[in-house]
Design a protein around this motif. Structure first.
Motif, PDB file in Angstrom:
ATOM      1  N   LYS A 176       0.794  -1.224   0.000  1.00 24.06           N
ATOM      2  CA  LYS A 176       0.000   0.000   0.000  1.00 24.06           C
ATOM      3  C   LYS A 176       0.827   1.275   0.000  1.00 24.06           C
ATOM      4  O   LYS A 176       0.318   2.351  -0.278  1.00 24.06           O
ATOM      5  N   GLU A 177       2.116   1.172   0.324  1.00 24.78           N
ATOM      6  CA  GLU A 177       2.956   2.370   0.446  1.00 24.78           C
ATOM      7  C   GLU A 177       4.290   2.143  -0.269  1.00 24.78           C
ATOM      8  O   GLU A 177       4.936   1.124  -0.062  1.00 24.78           O
ATOM      9  N   ASN A 181       8.070   6.996   0.264  1.00 26.91           N
ATOM     10  CA  ASN A 181       7.184   7.593   1.279  1.00 26.91           C
ATOM     11  C   ASN A 181       7.414   6.975   2.639  1.00 26.91           C
ATOM     12  O   ASN A 181       7.397   7.656   3.669  1.00 26.91           O
ATOM     13  N   ALA A 182       7.630   5.661   2.649  1.00 24.70           N
ATOM     14  CA  ALA A 182       7.867   4.948   3.907  1.00 24.70           C
ATOM     15  C   ALA A 182       9.138   5.468   4.576  1.00 24.70           C
ATOM     16  O   ALA A 182       9.162   5.700   5.789  1.00 24.70           O
TER      17      ALA A 182
END
Length: 197
Positions: A176-177, A181-182
């Motif tokens: 999902k990510e 971004n993580a």
């Protein structure tokens, strides 16, 4: 062990943190082989480096190529691999580094031992939650294929279990990510603990 005496050195973690102008601690990435742990640790290191944070990345492969090259993959030897990794991380924290440690560390009791060695106040765990089917599809090193063929025994996720962390500081769901971004989310979380001057 009776003949060992601890020498009290005048320079310690506190003095080095003051010199570095940030705190030192361990960020422990756990997850299946191919989950993205080392990639994520590398991305976090780059972002911290830009903030002039002293870092060091430790991962299973680099340790097994040198310090732990005599260890195989039985449960006992895997536990010893993690114990040594934790001791090395503890030394690096004392030296003033933020250690980004990337290890499968499949069992909860092993992660608890790691936390105990490093010290709970110096430990943050990150669960890189990537499903087995995705890790197996990536199979960057060809290890899953070998494990399925019976060429590698005790391979986590195939014939050896992975126990998901009960309460990690942060969980990254790579379905999902995206990792960029993580990595930014992790660095944001670390800011308070770093106490950058």
């Amino acid at each position: 062990m009776n003949n060992i005496t601890t020498f009290n050195f005048s320079m310690g973690k506190e003095q080095r943190n003051k010199l570095n102008e940030h705190n030192s601690f361990v960020v422990w990435f756990t997850g299946l082989s191919g989950s993205g742990k080392s990639t994520l640790a590398n991305m976090v290191e780059k972002l911290l480096f830009e903030q002039k944070v002293r870092t060091f990345v430790l991962d299973g492969d680099s340790l097994r190529k040198g310090l732990n090259k005599d260890l195989e993959f039985s449960l006992k030897e895997r536990e010893e691999n993690l114990r040594i990794a934790a001791e090395v991380a503890k030394i690096l924290v004392s030296a003033g580094s933020v250690v980004l440690a990337s290890f499968i560390s499949p069992r909860e009791k092993n992660r608890e031992l790691v936390k105990e060695i490093i010290g709970k106040e110096n430990f943050m765990d990150i669960f890189v939650n990537t499903p087995l089917e995705i890790c197996e599809k990536r199979d960057v090193k060809g290890l899953y294929k070998k494990a399925r063929a019976g060429e590698i025994k005790n391979f986590t996720g195939i014939d050896s279990p992975y126990e998901k962390p009960i309460n990690p500081v942060i969980e990254i769901n790579t379905e999902k990510e995206d990792l960029e971004n993580a990595a930014k989310r992790i660095v944001k979380l670390l800011q308070e603990k770093l106490e950058l001057k």
